[in-house]
Write a protein that holds these residues in place. Structure first.
Motif, short mmCIF file in Angstrom:
data_model
loop_
_atom_site.label_atom_id
_atom_site.label_comp_id
_atom_site.label_asym_id
_atom_site.label_seq_id
_atom_site.Cartn_x
_atom_site.Cartn_y
_atom_site.Cartn_z
N UNK A 357 0.81 -1.22 0.00
CA UNK A 357 0.00 0.00 0.00
C UNK A 357 0.85 1.27 0.00
N UNK A 358 2.09 1.16 0.47
CA UNK A 358 2.95 2.35 0.53
C UNK A 358 3.52 2.73 -0.83
N UNK A 359 3.42 1.86 -1.82
CA UNK A 359 3.91 2.18 -3.16
C UNK A 359 2.99 3.22 -3.79
N UNK A 360 3.57 4.26 -4.35
CA UNK A 360 2.79 5.35 -4.95
C UNK A 360 1.86 4.80 -6.04
N UNK A 361 0.58 5.20 -5.97
CA UNK A 361 -0.39 4.79 -6.99
C UNK A 361 -0.99 3.42 -6.76
N UNK A 362 -0.70 2.79 -5.62
CA UNK A 362 -1.19 1.43 -5.34
C UNK A 362 -2.24 1.46 -4.24
N UNK A 363 -3.29 0.68 -4.41
CA UNK A 363 -4.30 0.46 -3.38
C UNK A 363 -4.62 -1.02 -3.34
N UNK A 364 -4.48 -1.64 -2.18
CA UNK A 364 -4.79 -3.06 -2.02
C UNK A 364 -6.22 -3.18 -1.49
N UNK A 365 -7.11 -3.72 -2.33
CA UNK A 365 -8.49 -3.95 -1.90
C UNK A 365 -8.62 -5.39 -1.39
N UNK A 366 -9.26 -5.53 -0.25
CA UNK A 366 -9.44 -6.85 0.36
C UNK A 366 -10.73 -7.49 -0.15
N UNK A 389 -2.43 2.48 -10.39
CA UNK A 389 -2.68 3.45 -11.45
C UNK A 389 -1.35 4.06 -11.86
N UNK A 390 -1.17 4.36 -13.15
CA UNK A 390 0.10 4.90 -13.61
C UNK A 390 -0.05 5.68 -14.89
N UNK A 391 1.07 6.18 -15.40
CA UNK A 391 1.04 7.05 -16.59
C UNK A 391 0.67 6.30 -17.85
N UNK A 392 1.17 5.08 -17.98
CA UNK A 392 0.83 4.26 -19.14
C UNK A 392 0.65 2.82 -18.67
N UNK A 393 0.15 1.97 -19.58
CA UNK A 393 -0.22 0.62 -19.17
C UNK A 393 0.99 -0.20 -18.73
N UNK A 394 2.09 -0.08 -19.44
CA UNK A 394 3.27 -0.85 -19.08
C UNK A 394 3.76 -0.53 -17.68
N UNK A 395 3.84 0.77 -17.37
CA UNK A 395 4.28 1.20 -16.05
C UNK A 395 3.30 0.74 -14.97
N UNK A 396 2.01 0.79 -15.30
CA UNK A 396 0.98 0.43 -14.32
C UNK A 396 1.03 -1.06 -14.00
N UNK A 397 1.23 -1.88 -15.01
CA UNK A 397 1.35 -3.32 -14.79
C UNK A 397 2.57 -3.61 -13.91
N UNK A 398 3.70 -2.97 -14.21
CA UNK A 398 4.91 -3.17 -13.40
C UNK A 398 4.67 -2.77 -11.94
N UNK A 399 3.95 -1.67 -11.75
CA UNK A 399 3.67 -1.17 -10.41
C UNK A 399 2.78 -2.14 -9.63
N UNK A 400 1.77 -2.67 -10.31
CA UNK A 400 0.88 -3.63 -9.67
C UNK A 400 1.63 -4.88 -9.23
N UNK A 401 2.50 -5.40 -10.10
CA UNK A 401 3.23 -6.62 -9.76
C UNK A 401 4.34 -6.35 -8.74
N UNK A 402 4.88 -5.14 -8.73
CA UNK A 402 5.83 -4.77 -7.67
C UNK A 402 5.15 -4.87 -6.31
N UNK A 403 3.89 -4.43 -6.26
CA UNK A 403 3.12 -4.51 -5.01
C UNK A 403 2.77 -5.95 -4.67
N UNK A 404 2.39 -6.73 -5.66
CA UNK A 404 2.06 -8.14 -5.44
C UNK A 404 3.24 -8.88 -4.81
N UNK A 405 4.45 -8.59 -5.29
CA UNK A 405 5.63 -9.29 -4.81
C UNK A 405 5.94 -9.00 -3.34
#
Length: 428
Positions: A357-366, A389-405
Motif C-alpha cells: 500500500x505504501x507504493x505510490x499509486x497502489x491500493x490493495x483492496x481486500x 494506477x500509472x502514466x501508461x499501461x506498461x508502467x501500471x502493470x509493473x507497479x501492480x506486480x511490484x506490489x504483489x511481490x
C-alpha cells in the motif's frame, strides 16, 4: 450522512473506499465487510449477512442510513431493493424483476432476442440426456452454462465433447450448483476477445463507465477453469470508440427499453460481458451489478463523486450528470488462495499488505480476508485485489506486480499475465 454498503468482496471494499472520499458522508457501514473495509476511514463493519434482508433493513432504519448500495448479485436476486423500498428506505440497485437479467441466463437470452441485442445462438435444457444429445449433435467447442447464480463459476467453455459431457454431469447429476443448475443453457462458442461494458442507468438514461477487461480463467494464458475473476484492467484497448458507442446504443439502451416495455424500470448498474468477434460485438452475459474485479480499476479512475451518480440514478436525473474519468490506466491483480476455484485452505496469515500500500499509486483492496488476533488471514478464494494506477499501461502493470511481490501467505496464487493482451494490442 450515513451509507450502508452490502457485501464482503473486493468490489464492496472499492465502493466503500470511493464513497468515503465524499466529505458529506460521515459514516459508512459495510455488511458484512472484510478485513480491509474495517481499516478504511469512516468505515465500520456490521456482522449482518448480505442476504438477510430484514436485519439489514432494520439496521438501516435504526441507524439513520440515508442510502444503501448493494454490491453482490445474491441479495439483488432475492429482492433487497423491493424490500427496502417497501420499508421506505433509499437504495441503489435494480429491483428483483430487473435483477433476473443476471439471476437467470435463460431469461437474459430471451431478453436479448426480444430486444434485438446480438448474442450467441442457444438452447435451454432441464435434463442431462437431452442436453448431452444436443451437445453431441452440435460438436465442440461449445459453451455450457448453469442457468442460475453460481458465483461466476457456472460457465464451462468446452473444447472437447468429453469436457462438455463432464460439465453437464457436474450440473445435472452431481448437482454441484444446486437449484442454480436445474436448467442449463447451451450456447454456440464465440471466438474473439472478451471485454466488460459497465454503465449506470436510471431507467431512461445510460451513463457509461470506462471500458475494462476481466481475466476469468485461473491460470496464465486464459487456461484452467473459470473463476470469479483473476484480474482486470482499464481501459481495454480492444474496445474502440466505435465498439464503445455500439455497446451503449445497441446493447444498453435496447436492454432498458425492453424492460420498460415490460413495465420494469431498470435502475442500477448494467454490466454486459462482450465478445468482440470478426463478425462484430455479441453479448455473452448480463450482470445486474458492478463487476468484480473490474470495479477496482474502474473506480480508481473515477474523478467524479460516486454518491452524486447513485442519487441521480435513484431520482431519475442521470441525464444531468457528466462523469469525469482519469486518462491514466489502472490494473488490478487478484491474489487468490491456492486451489481456488476448487478446494483451498483458510486461516493463513497474510504479510506485506502495508508495504504494498505504501507504493505510490497502489491500493490493495481486500476480498476474502478477516482480522483474527490482530492478524490478517485469508478466509476466501479470492483474497486481495492489488490495484495500481500509472502514466501508461506498461508502467501500471509493473507497479501492480511490484506490489504483489511484497505480499505473502502460504499457497498464495496469482496470474502473472494480467494486462498482457492489452500490451500486445497497443504494440501492433
Amino acid at each position: 450522512m450515513k451509507i450502508l454498503v452490502v457485501g464482503s468482496g473486493g468490489r464492496e471494499h472499492a465502493l466503500a473506499w470511493k464513497l468515503a472520499q465524499n466529505p458529506k458522508i460521515e459514516e459508512i457501514f459495510v455488511a458484512p465487510g472484510n478485513g480491509g473495509t474495517a481499516l478504511e476511514n469512516k468505515v465500520t463493519n456490521i456482522r449482518i449477512k448480505a442476504t438477510d434482508l430484514k436485519e439489514l433493513a432494520d439496521f438501516a432504519k435504526a441507524n439513520g442510513v440515508a442510502l444503501t448500495v448493494v454490491g453482490p448479485e445474491d441479495p439483488l436476486a432475492a429482492g433487497i431493493v423491493d424490500y427496502f423500498q417497501e420499508h421506505g428506505l433509499r437504495v441503489f440497485g435494480p429491483c428483483k424483476a430487473a435483477a433476473q437479467i443476471e439471476a437467470s441466463k435463460a431469461f437474459a437470452k430471451e431478453m436479448m432476442v426480444a430486444a434485438g441485442i446480438p448474442t450467441a445462438f442457444y438452447r435451454e435444457f432441464t435434463d442431462f440426456e437431452a442436453a448431452n444429445a444436443y451437445v453431441h449433435e452440435k460438436g465442440a467447442p461449445i459453451v455450457i452454462k448453469a442457468d442460475g447464480l453460481a458465483a461466476g463459476k457456472g460457465v464451462t467453455v468446452a473444447f472437447t465433447l468429453t469436457e462438455a459431457e463432464a460439465a453437464l454431469k457436474e450440473i445435472f447429476i452431481d448437482n454441484i450448483f444446486g437449484d442454480a443448475g436445474s436448467k442449463v443453457v447451451v450456447e454456440e462458442f464465440l471466438d474473439g476477445e472478451e471485454a466488460s461494458y459497465l454503465a449506470f442507468s436510471d431507467g431512461e438514461t445510460v451513463l457509461p463507465m470506462v471500458s475494462s477487461q476481466d481475466h476469468k480463467a485461473v491460470y496464465d494464458g486464459d487456461k484452467g477453469p473459470n473463476t470469479g475473476g483473476m484480474g482486470a484492467y482499464s481501459p481495454a484497448p480492444v474496445v474502440t470508440d466505435e465498439i464503445f458507442d455500439f455497446a451503449t446504443q445497441k446493447i444498453a439502451y435496447p436492454l432498458i427499453n425492453e424492460f420498460k416495455k415490460r413495465g420494469i424500470k431498470y435502475v442500477g448498474i448494467i454490466y454486459a460481458g462482450l465478445m468482440i468477434t470478426a463478425d462484430g460485438v455479441k453479448v455473452l452475459e448480463f450482470n445486474a451489478r458492478f463487476g468484480d474485479p473490474e470495479t477496482q480499476p474502474v473506480l480508481t479512475r473515477l474523478n467524479s463523486d460516486l454518491l452524486e451518480i447513485f442519487e441521480a440514478c435513484i431520482d431519475g436525473r442521470l441525464h444531468e450528470i457528466k462523469a469525469d474519468w482519469s486518462a491514466e490506466p489502472a490494473v488490478c491483480v487478484v491474489m487468490a488462495s491456492g486451489g481456488y476455484p476448487k478446494d483451498y485452505e483458510k486461516g493463513y496469515e497474510i504479510n506485506g499488505i502495508a508495504d504494498a500500500d505504501r507504493i505510490a499509486g497502489v491500493k490493495v483492496f481486500h476480498a476474502g480476508t478477516e482480522t483474527i488476533d490482530k492478524k490478517t488471514v485469508n478466509t476466501g478464494g479470492r483474497v486481495l485485489g492489488v490495484t495500481a494506477r500509472g502514466k501508461d499501461l506498461g508502467e501500471t502493470i509493473e507497479r501492480a506486480y511490484e506490489a504483489v511481490e511484497k505480499i505473502y501467505w502460504t499457497n498464495a496464487h496469482f496470474r502473472k499475465d494480467i494486462g498482457a493482451k492489452a500490451l500486445r494490442r497497443l504494440k501492433k
